[in-house]
Design a protein around this motif. Structure first.
Motif, PDB file in Angstrom:
ATOM      1  N   ASN A  43     -31.639 -13.440 -19.782  1.00  0.00           N
ATOM      2  CA  ASN A  43     -31.991 -13.726 -21.174  1.00  0.00           C
ATOM      3  C   ASN A  43     -31.165 -14.877 -21.726  1.00  0.00           C
ATOM      4  OD1 ASN A  43     -32.257 -10.684 -20.555  1.00  0.00           O
ATOM      5  ND2 ASN A  43     -33.604 -10.939 -22.314  1.00  0.00           N
ATOM      6  N   ASN A  44     -29.862 -14.844 -21.440  1.00  0.00           N
ATOM      7  CA  ASN A  44     -28.974 -15.888 -21.965  1.00  0.00           C
ATOM      8  C   ASN A  44     -29.274 -17.252 -21.348  1.00  0.00           C
ATOM      9  OD1 ASN A  44     -27.596 -14.021 -23.567  1.00  0.00           O
ATOM     10  ND2 ASN A  44     -26.163 -13.511 -21.925  1.00  0.00           N
TER      11      ASN A  44
ATOM     12  N   THR B 103     -36.939  -9.687 -23.061  1.00  0.00           N
ATOM     13  CA  THR B 103     -36.176  -8.832 -23.974  1.00  0.00           C
ATOM     14  C   THR B 103     -36.688  -7.398 -23.999  1.00  0.00           C
ATOM     15  OG1 THR B 103     -35.749 -10.751 -25.390  1.00  0.00           O
ATOM     16  CG2 THR B 103     -35.374  -8.576 -26.363  1.00  0.00           C
TER      17      THR B 103
ATOM     18  N   SER C 256     -28.072  -4.770 -26.198  1.00  0.00           N
ATOM     19  CA  SER C 256     -28.359  -4.317 -24.838  1.00  0.00           C
ATOM     20  C   SER C 256     -27.112  -3.808 -24.122  1.00  0.00           C
ATOM     21  CB  SER C 256     -28.985  -5.460 -24.030  1.00  0.00           C
ATOM     22  OG  SER C 256     -29.158  -5.083 -22.693  1.00  0.00           O
TER      23      SER C 256
ATOM     24  N   SER D 228     -27.603  -3.313 -20.742  1.00  0.00           N
ATOM     25  CA  SER D 228     -27.895  -3.808 -19.400  1.00  0.00           C
ATOM     26  C   SER D 228     -27.538  -5.278 -19.291  1.00  0.00           C
ATOM     27  CB  SER D 228     -29.379  -3.592 -19.071  1.00  0.00           C
ATOM     28  OG  SER D 228     -30.202  -4.147 -20.079  1.00  0.00           O
ATOM     29  N   ASP D 229     -27.693  -5.828 -18.116  1.00  0.00           N
ATOM     30  CA  ASP D 229     -27.347  -7.223 -17.847  1.00  0.00           C
ATOM     31  C   ASP D 229     -28.305  -8.162 -18.581  1.00  0.00           C
ATOM     32  OD1 ASP D 229     -26.197  -9.480 -16.783  1.00  0.00           O
ATOM     33  OD2 ASP D 229     -27.368  -9.400 -14.937  1.00  0.00           O
ATOM     34  N   THR D 230     -27.759  -9.079 -19.344  1.00  0.00           N
ATOM     35  CA  THR D 230     -28.592 -10.024 -20.121  1.00  0.00           C
ATOM     36  C   THR D 230     -28.418 -11.458 -19.641  1.00  0.00           C
ATOM     37  OG1 THR D 230     -26.838 -10.253 -21.783  1.00  0.00           O
ATOM     38  CG2 THR D 230     -28.500  -8.538 -22.163  1.00  0.00           C
TER      39      THR D 230
ATOM     40  N   LEU E 266     -35.160  -4.537 -21.756  1.00  0.00           N
ATOM     41  CA  LEU E 266     -33.727  -4.257 -21.862  1.00  0.00           C
ATOM     42  C   LEU E 266     -33.470  -2.831 -22.347  1.00  0.00           C
ATOM     43  CD1 LEU E 266     -32.380  -7.557 -23.490  1.00  0.00           C
ATOM     44  CD2 LEU E 266     -32.201  -6.872 -21.092  1.00  0.00           C
TER      45      LEU E 266
ATOM     46  N   TYR F 274     -32.255 -12.494 -30.785  1.00  0.00           N
ATOM     47  CA  TYR F 274     -30.849 -12.546 -30.368  1.00  0.00           C
ATOM     48  C   TYR F 274     -30.105 -11.273 -30.789  1.00  0.00           C
ATOM     49  CZ  TYR F 274     -26.151 -14.342 -29.580  1.00  0.00           C
ATOM     50  OH  TYR F 274     -24.859 -14.515 -29.143  1.00  0.00           O
TER      51      TYR F 274
ATOM     52  N   VAL G  84     -30.967  -8.607 -28.255  1.00  0.00           N
ATOM     53  CA  VAL G  84     -30.286  -8.847 -26.974  1.00  0.00           C
ATOM     54  C   VAL G  84     -28.829  -8.392 -27.054  1.00  0.00           C
ATOM     55  CG1 VAL G  84     -29.509 -10.624 -25.355  1.00  0.00           C
ATOM     56  CG2 VAL G  84     -31.821 -10.724 -26.290  1.00  0.00           C
ATOM     57  N   LYS G  85     -28.187  -8.608 -28.204  1.00  0.00           N
ATOM     58  CA  LYS G  85     -26.798  -8.183 -28.372  1.00  0.00           C
ATOM     59  C   LYS G  85     -26.646  -6.664 -28.355  1.00  0.00           C
ATOM     60  CE  LYS G  85     -25.645 -10.494 -32.095  1.00  0.00           C
ATOM     61  NZ  LYS G  85     -24.764 -11.052 -33.159  1.00  0.00           N
TER      62      LYS G  85
END
Length: 308
Positions: free
Chosen positions: A193-194, A162, A186, A188-190, A165, A180, A183-184
């Protein structure tokens, strides 16, 4: 909100609202809850450590559980107390990730402890003649070590994914830091992470299912056994099952709040649901085990009333 992708230096916790004259009351309620958690868990840890008759696998696993309650509470409550009295609800990125590490490892250790406790009860009730040979002190030490080391390693990897990001915002819609939610934010590509989050969640669900399967086996043996066996099972398994259900429900509330739009739910209720698994469980466990486990209850009375 920041329009460009960047590394943020702080986060804003947006779930706080102006409590006005009730600010001091909220502070005192949270402080009282924290003190109760500290006193209850420390008392039970001291009771188990000081009384040699409690140096058995079941009580050593309980001691690990109570230590984890202190760890998780310390990662949350001092932070809440500072934020309640603060006018600007911001937190530095480093402190935010530190809190995420503490909160997430606490939750993972909780499930790990509950799983090894269910395994211990399974051996004690379903395989009583083999219990002493299969649940040795060495095995107890290994199980407790694994229940702490695995969560620390798993959450370290989670946060390591994380931190790099690139974020397009710095507002977290909660009263504490949440992985979480970051992460939402971000840009960039997650995907990694997912995927890792799904794998981690899957392992936790497997642990819960194994615990439930273990207790199904225990209940099956109890119903086919003697009255004494049933009484032993009820007295030792009830606190474990109650603790598991309470914590699982709290985690379920948190997952629902993360995954679905909760804007129609009153803000106070959202805050309560997001804090339930972190605030009620550390107080629920010592009360539940202190009242239901006979040896602990008797020893606590001796310590409190000075009759050791």
């Amino acid at each position: 909100m920041m329009k460009n992708s960047t590394q943020v230096s702080y986060f804003t916790l947006a779930a706080y609202f102006d409590t006005g004259a009730f600010e001091f009351i909220c502070f005192m309620i949270v402080m009282l809850l924290y003190l109760l958690i500290l006193c209850a868990n420390v008392l039970l840890i001291v009771v188990i450590c000081m009384n040699r008759s409690l140096h058995e696998p079941m009580y050593l696993f309980l001691c690990s559980l109570f230590v984890n309650e202190l760890y998780g509470s310390t990662g949350l409550f001092p932070f809440l107390l500072v934020q309640i009295l603060s006018d600007v609800h911001t937190v530095s990125a480093s402190l935010c990730f530190l809190q995420i590490f503490c909160v997430y490892t606490y939750a993972s250790i909780q499930f790990s402890n509950l799983s090894i406790m269910s395994y211990d009860r399974y051996l004690a009730i379903c395989c009583p003649l083999q219990y002493n040979t299969r649940m040795t002190f060495h095995k107890v030490a290994v199980l407790i070590s694994l229940s702490w080391l695995y969560p620390f390693l798993a959450i370290f990897v989670l946060i390591s994914l994380t931190i790099p990001l690139q974020l397009c915002g710095n507002i977290i819609p909660k009263v504490y830091c949440d992985n979480y939610s970051i992460v939402k934010l971000s840009c960039s590509d997650t995907t990694v992470n997912n995927v890792y989050g799904i794998i981690y969640t899957f392992t936790t669900v497997v642990l819960v299912l194994l615990i439930l399967y273990t207790y199904m086996r225990i209940l099956k043996v109890c119903f086919s056994g003697s009255k004494q066996t049933r009484q032993k099972a009820v007295s030792t398994c009830t606190p474990h099952l109650a603790s598991l259900l309470n914590f699982s429900c709290g985690c379920f509330f948190e997952i629902v709040q993360n995954r679905f739009d909760m804007n129609r739910v009153p803000n106070m209720l959202r805050i309560f649901l997001s804090l339930y698994w972190l605030t009620c469980q550390p107080l629920f466990n010592p009360v539940m085990y202190g009242l239901n486990v006979t040896k602990i209850r008797i020893t606590c009375k001796s310590v409190i009333f000075g009759k050791m």
